[in-house]
Design an enzyme around this catalytic site. Structure first.
Site, PDB file in Angstrom:
ATOM      1  N   GLY A  80       7.386   4.998  -4.291  1.00  0.00           N
ATOM      2  CA  GLY A  80       8.614   4.492  -4.900  1.00  0.00           C
ATOM      3  C   GLY A  80       8.337   3.680  -6.159  1.00  0.00           C
ATOM      4  CG  HIS A 218       5.428   3.892   2.618  1.00  0.00           C
ATOM      5  ND1 HIS A 218       5.659   2.645   3.146  1.00  0.00           N
ATOM      6  CD2 HIS A 218       5.575   3.763   1.282  1.00  0.00           C
ATOM      7  CE1 HIS A 218       5.921   1.795   2.165  1.00  0.00           C
ATOM      8  NE2 HIS A 218       5.880   2.458   1.016  1.00  0.00           N
ATOM      9  CB  THR A 254      -5.883  16.823  -8.432  1.00  0.00           C
ATOM     10  OG1 THR A 254      -6.599  17.336  -9.552  1.00  0.00           O
ATOM     11  CG2 THR A 254      -5.920  17.820  -7.292  1.00  0.00           C
ATOM     12  CB  CYS A 341       6.777  -6.784  -2.045  1.00  0.00           C
ATOM     13  SG  CYS A 341       7.717  -5.372  -1.544  1.00  0.00           S
TER      14      CYS A 341
HETATM   15  C1  LIG Z   1      14.238  -0.420  -2.503  1.00  0.00           C
HETATM   16  C2  LIG Z   1      12.776  -0.174  -2.694  1.00  0.00           C
HETATM   17  N1  LIG Z   1      12.353   0.359  -3.848  1.00  0.00           N
HETATM   18  C3  LIG Z   1      11.058   0.618  -4.086  1.00  0.00           C
HETATM   19  C4  LIG Z   1      10.098   0.311  -3.144  1.00  0.00           C
HETATM   20  C5  LIG Z   1       8.650   0.600  -3.450  1.00  0.00           C
HETATM   21  O1  LIG Z   1       8.243   1.765  -2.756  1.00  0.00           O
HETATM   22  P1  LIG Z   1       6.682   2.061  -2.505  1.00  0.00           P
HETATM   23  O2  LIG Z   1       6.214   1.103  -1.465  1.00  0.00           O
HETATM   24  O3  LIG Z   1       6.658   3.490  -2.048  1.00  0.00           O
HETATM   25  O4  LIG Z   1       5.988   1.885  -3.819  1.00  0.00           O
HETATM   26  C6  LIG Z   1      10.481  -0.283  -1.934  1.00  0.00           C
HETATM   27  C7  LIG Z   1       9.469  -0.699  -0.943  1.00  0.00           C
HETATM   28  O5  LIG Z   1       9.615  -1.688  -0.282  1.00  0.00           O
HETATM   29  C8  LIG Z   1      11.861  -0.509  -1.704  1.00  0.00           C
HETATM   30  O6  LIG Z   1      12.294  -1.038  -0.560  1.00  0.00           O
END
Ligand SMILES: Cc1ncc(COP(=O)(O)O)c(C=O)c1O
Length: 406
Positions: A80, A218, A254, A341
């Protein structure tokens, strides 16, 4: 109990933090060995490339069917965060290089909500430091976005809007379709971070009417290390990773085939996802009514507005969220006090602060996010534990206050 291999030898663990990540599903576990056999490079034209190329094609097709888009509108990325960066910086760079024919004129304004994920917020702030005009749309205490402010910020100078489908902390669902229409009226592009949508709602990109959308493996019971960016046909966004011609020149390198095959397999579940989502919603509602009836001083956040099925966010009076989380963890329950995070820092959640909660309220917050495998028994065990831990923490606090004569 989770089927995620999260049982430890000393206690049963109950995982209620599915907005942070999900365990790979049984479909993924069953097929992973088979996918490993296709270890070749999908770009090779000899025999070893054929199996991997077919896996890649099948995953792209399944995802196109799930999301209602052309498979060639899908760009595979590492997750993401990369997809959000690619959408924002890829468009900004294409505009700077004069390669964005789709939106004419001199456009330098970027609009986002004040509760976006850091992987949208930070690239936007990077654009700001490069001279872009970056504007935030506020939300209220329940997470509802201010559409009047949004309308007032839209102008023929707007290049792009980025608003998430659902917030990862509160589960609040934003009116994406309407907001995309409003952006299009001034000729701007609309990007949606849809990471928290997959596995919880039926995603129909044509109905959403967005130009770009982000998803992550994930959060959707697939492996880590894969995500995708949907980019509407004809959008010339610049690649962030220059190199080979993979993903039609929009993301060199890749491919992470095993992870791509895993998200493709999840897409194959199709309509089953909605059934799972309905179950999660019933359990989430049961969880909230149990908590409200048994524990005083709990305030649900944004429960009166549309929310994704699995998420419950609350403020618990007189309890520190981190202390609560650690106590619940010791009893085998995994929950969150905000975004994973930002775990490890004792700062309150920026999302809750942006919604107008005080620092004290934000520090007393708890997020519970259910998964496809969550059971009623787990919910009841969790509420029993929460009730006991909250009572204990409140009694310590009252004891301390009495000693200090407060
Ligand atoms: C709303 C949102 N956007 C983006 C992300 C980031 O995704 P990734 O962990 O796959 O980089 C998250 C992950 O917590 C999320 O909840």
């Amino acid at each position: 109990m989770t089927k995620a291999g999260s049982r430890s030898s000393e206690m049963n663990r109950i995982y209620l933090d599915h907005n942070a990540t999900t365990a790979p599903s049984s479909v993924v576990r069953e097929h992973i060995g088979e996918w490993l056999e296709s270890w070749g490079n999908p770009s090779s034209i000899h025999w070893s490339g054929r199996g991997p190329k077919a896996l890649l094609r099948d995953a792209r097709r399944s995802l196109g069917a799930l999301l209602n888009c052309d498979p060639l509108e899908i760009i595979f990325t590492s997750g993401g965060s990369e997809s959000n960066n690619l959408a924002i910086k890829g468009i900004h760079q294409a505009l700077a290089l004069g390669r964005m024919r789709q939106i004419g004129g001199l456009r330098n304004r970027y609009i986002l909500s004040s509760v976006e994920h850091p992987s949208v917020m930070k690239p936007m702030l990077q654009l700001k430091s490069l001279g872009a005009d970056v504007q935030f749309v506020p939300v209220d205490r329940d997470g509802k976005i201010d559409l009047d402010v949004y309308q007032s910020l839209l102008s023929p100078q707007t290049a792009m809007v980025s608003v998430m489908f659902a917030n990862n902390e509160t589960g609040h669902i934003f009116p994406i379709q309407k907001m995309a229409e409003m952006a299009h009226q001034v000729g701007a592009l609309f990007h949606c971070d849809g990471v928290q949508a997959l596995g919880k709602v039926a995603v129909n990109l044509k109905e959403w009417g967005v130009d770009l959308a982000t998803f992550s493996g994930h959060k959707f019971y697939a492996l880590k290390g894969v995500g995708l960016l949907y980019a509407r046909r004809g959008l010339n966004l610049e690649s962030l990773i220059a190199g080979g011609g993979q993903e039609r020149g929009r993301r060199a390198g890749t491919e992470n085939l095993l992870a791509i095959a895993s998200i493709g397999a999840m897409a194959g579940l199709g309509a089953e996802i909605l059934e799972k989502s309905r179950r999660m919603e019933e359990l989430r509602n049961e969880l909230e009514s149990l908590i409200s009836s048994r524990i005083s001083g709990v305030h649900l956040t944004g429960a009166q507005y549309p929310r994704i099925a699995n998420t419950s966010s609350m403020v618990i009076d007189g309890v520190d969220g981190e202390t609560l989380l650690m106590n619940l963890d010791m009893r085998g329950f995994s929950v969150s006090t905000g975004a994973a995070c930002s775990a490890g820092s004792s700062e309150p959640s920026p999302v809750l602060l942006a919604m107008g909660l005080s620092r004290r309220e934000a520090q007393s917050s708890l997020r519970v996010s259910l998964g496809w495998e969550t059971t009623r028994e787990e919910i009841h065990l969790f509420v029993d534990a929460l009730d006991q831990v909250v009572a204990r923490l409140r009694s310590f606090r009252h004891g301390e206050e009495a000693m200090l004569g407060i």
